[in-house]
Design an enzyme around this catalytic site. Structure first.
Site, PDB file in Angstrom:
ATOM      1  N   GLU A  65       0.861  -1.189   0.000  1.00  0.00           N
ATOM      2  CA  GLU A  65       0.000   0.000   0.000  1.00  0.00           C
ATOM      3  C   GLU A  65       0.893   1.233   0.000  1.00  0.00           C
ATOM      4  O   GLU A  65       1.639   1.464   0.947  1.00  0.00           O
ATOM      5  CB  GLU A  65      -0.880  -0.033   1.253  1.00  0.00           C
ATOM      6  N   THR A  85      -4.412   5.919   2.269  1.00  0.00           N
ATOM      7  CA  THR A  85      -4.724   7.284   2.731  1.00  0.00           C
ATOM      8  C   THR A  85      -5.574   8.029   1.691  1.00  0.00           C
ATOM      9  O   THR A  85      -5.383   9.223   1.460  1.00  0.00           O
ATOM     10  CB  THR A  85      -3.445   8.082   3.096  1.00  0.00           C
ATOM     11  N   LYS A 112     -10.623  -2.180   7.061  1.00  0.00           N
ATOM     12  CA  LYS A 112      -9.418  -1.793   7.801  1.00  0.00           C
ATOM     13  C   LYS A 112      -9.873  -1.354   9.188  1.00  0.00           C
ATOM     14  O   LYS A 112     -10.899  -0.680   9.327  1.00  0.00           O
ATOM     15  CB  LYS A 112      -8.759  -0.647   7.037  1.00  0.00           C
ATOM     16  N   ARG A 132       0.543  10.241   1.045  1.00  0.00           N
ATOM     17  CA  ARG A 132       0.950  11.211   2.061  1.00  0.00           C
ATOM     18  C   ARG A 132       2.170  11.985   1.615  1.00  0.00           C
ATOM     19  O   ARG A 132       2.714  12.779   2.368  1.00  0.00           O
ATOM     20  CB  ARG A 132       1.286  10.489   3.377  1.00  0.00           C
TER      21      ARG A 132
HETATM   22  C1  3PG Z   1      -1.658   3.295   8.162  1.00  0.00           C
HETATM   23  O1  3PG Z   1      -1.835   4.224   7.429  1.00  0.00           O
HETATM   24  O2  3PG Z   1      -2.235   2.212   7.980  1.00  0.00           O
HETATM   25  C2  3PG Z   1      -0.824   3.479   9.360  1.00  0.00           C
HETATM   26  O3  3PG Z   1      -0.362   4.783   9.473  1.00  0.00           O
HETATM   27  C3  3PG Z   1       0.327   2.559   9.466  1.00  0.00           C
HETATM   28  O4  3PG Z   1       0.592   2.623  10.790  1.00  0.00           O
HETATM   29  P1  3PG Z   1       2.007   2.265  11.403  1.00  0.00           P
HETATM   30  O5  3PG Z   1       2.973   3.274  10.826  1.00  0.00           O
HETATM   31  O6  3PG Z   1       1.801   2.452  12.880  1.00  0.00           O
HETATM   32  O7  3PG Z   1       2.333   0.869  11.007  1.00  0.00           O
END
Ligand code: 3PG
Length: 212
Positions: A45, A73, A133, A49
């Protein structure tokens, strides 16, 4: 199981961990996707960002045949469409909105939206989704919350993400309503920046051999 959920699950093909990637430098995208695939994590994924995200998705989709690149995102329909046009095979969102659900309805690209509360989960269920999710997992009750959903929301399965690492990954994967987990720990910023693809491959291999 609905057809939308089936499509998404067949793409992910039992992969236990989905790397969540923030690509600062577009030149890192292809070698990173290759290293993760070599380590057994072809589905990735790439989060929107960074300014490089869409170009990173385009390059991975075009150049890394073994990768299954998704976009993360995604906050609205316009981003959904741009990410799909860039070659994303699946779309991940931190939450769920009517606009996003309708963008997903108009597209062949499956959506994995975030849901944390029973009402959000039920709204997603009404839209035909049975795989969601759970974000941000650790901050939203983590394993205890997911266990509490298993009986009342028995036909909904989750990909918890947020605060998961090698330390708690196996505990999440052991839950009956967890299909896979997502996280950034398999591709730490400092290793990406330093181009340490072999180390990332090794982290991916350790994650890919985690099983339910
Ligand atoms: C996401 O977007 O799924 C999370 O920000 C990932 O989270 P992590 O950096 O705590 O693994």
């Amino acid at each position: 199981m609905t057809s939308k959920t089936e499509k998404l699950l067949s793409l992910l093909d039992g992969q236990p961990v989905i790397p969540v990637l923030k690509i600062a430098n577009v030149a890192d995208a292809v070698p990173l996707a290759r290293a993760l695939a070599r380590g057994g994590l072809p589905a990735i994924e790439i989060t929107l960002r960074t300014a490089s995200a869409l170009e990173a998705i385009r390059q991975v989709a075009a150049e890394v045949e073994e990768a299954i690149v998704g976009a993360g995102t995604i906050l609205d329909a316009a981003q959904f469409e741009k990410a799909a046009a860039a070659g994303s095979r699946f779309i991940v969102s931190p939450g769920i909105t009517r606009e996003l659900l309708s963008a997903a309805d108009d597209s062949n690209v499956p959506l994995l939206p975030g849901a944390i509360t029973p009402s959000e989960i039920m709204a997603a269920r009404e839209a035909g989704l049975r795989f969601l999710k759970f974000f941000p997992a650790e901050q939203s009750g983590g394993i205890a919350s997911l266990k509490a959903f298993a009986s009342p929301l028995a036909d909904v399965k989750f990909c918890p993400t947020g605060g998961i690492s090698g330390k708690n990954a196996a505990d999440y994967l052991a839950l009956s309503n967890v299909i896979c987990i997502g996280g950034s720990w398999v591709a730490p910023d400092e290793l990406v920046k330093a181009g340490k693809w072999d180390e990332i491959e090794a982290l991916a291999r350790a994650a890919s051999t985690l099983r339910k």
